[in-house]
Write an enzyme that holds these catalytic residues in place. Sequence first.
Site, PDB file in Angstrom:
ATOM      1  N   CYS A  62       4.979   2.279  -4.983  1.00  9.30           N
ATOM      2  CA  CYS A  62       6.436   2.306  -5.058  1.00  9.30           C
ATOM      3  C   CYS A  62       6.941   3.745  -5.173  1.00  9.30           C
ATOM      4  O   CYS A  62       6.834   4.507  -4.224  1.00  9.30           O
ATOM      5  CB  CYS A  62       6.919   1.403  -6.194  1.00  9.30           C
ATOM      6  N   HIS A  85       4.266  -3.517  -4.881  1.00 10.60           N
ATOM      7  CA  HIS A  85       3.501  -3.462  -6.135  1.00 10.60           C
ATOM      8  C   HIS A  85       2.279  -4.372  -6.051  1.00 10.60           C
ATOM      9  O   HIS A  85       2.298  -5.486  -6.591  1.00 10.60           O
ATOM     10  CB  HIS A  85       4.386  -3.884  -7.316  1.00 10.60           C
ATOM     11  N   GLU A 123      -0.327  -4.231  -7.689  1.00 12.88           N
ATOM     12  CA  GLU A 123      -0.911  -4.497  -9.023  1.00 12.88           C
ATOM     13  C   GLU A 123      -0.372  -5.795  -9.608  1.00 12.88           C
ATOM     14  O   GLU A 123      -1.070  -6.459 -10.371  1.00 12.88           O
ATOM     15  CB  GLU A 123      -0.660  -3.300  -9.965  1.00 12.88           C
TER      16      GLU A 123
END
Length: 237
Positions: free
Chosen positions: A107, A211, A213
């Site tokens: 990001c 994102h 993650e």
Amino acid sequence: MKPLIGITPTLGKDHKLYQVSSDNVAAIVQAGGVPVLLPYVTDRHDMKQLIQTIDGLCMTGGPDIDPTLYGEEPHQKLGRIIPERDAFELELLRLYLETEKPFLGICRGSQILNVAAGGSLYQDIYAQIGSSVLQHGQKAPHGHGSHFVYVEKDSLLYRCTGVEKFKVNSRHHQANKKIAPSFQASGRASDGVIEAIESKDHPFVLGLQWHPENMLAEGDERSINIYQAFIQQAGQA
Ligand code: MN
């Protein structure tokens, strides 16, 4: 020894507390790395020592980047900025890109990568691109894939994932605009917004506008592919 992966935190609204989402840490662990958080040192020699110590570097999400760092003045829709984070990450990245060690930008991490290498940003995609843009600030849960990314076949991102189209989550109001020299846009949304950039001069320097993650925590295959490729490259550094 597992690869040691530096992760840059953000600063909370009081500009005193370092913060990082536990998903960023968990993703590195799940992919086989040992995460270590990097506070904002200001001495270039200290930065070089950090760079020598780590095998890979991950810059995480966060608030906006000071637009004067890429030759613009603040748009009305510019959000919060953290000058000390901008300064640390830009200098650390410029030094880091002199090495062959792998980098994963998430990001804001993708945007600071582009700025460090000489690119620029949309300060607000809705105001500056217009009504044709998709919803990039999803209301769905963080791990939910909301829009597609279309992947360039001749790219690191394609070599990591093996697919030309997949779903990603989206929580950004800025995006990369002019891509830095010797970088390429390797993934875009259907509205043209750049969702992935990568260096043509390094073995593994990748910036993602989404994102992974958060998606990896929910077992998303593409996110697992990306993190594993990153950690594997760090193991060879
Ligand atoms: Mn998006």
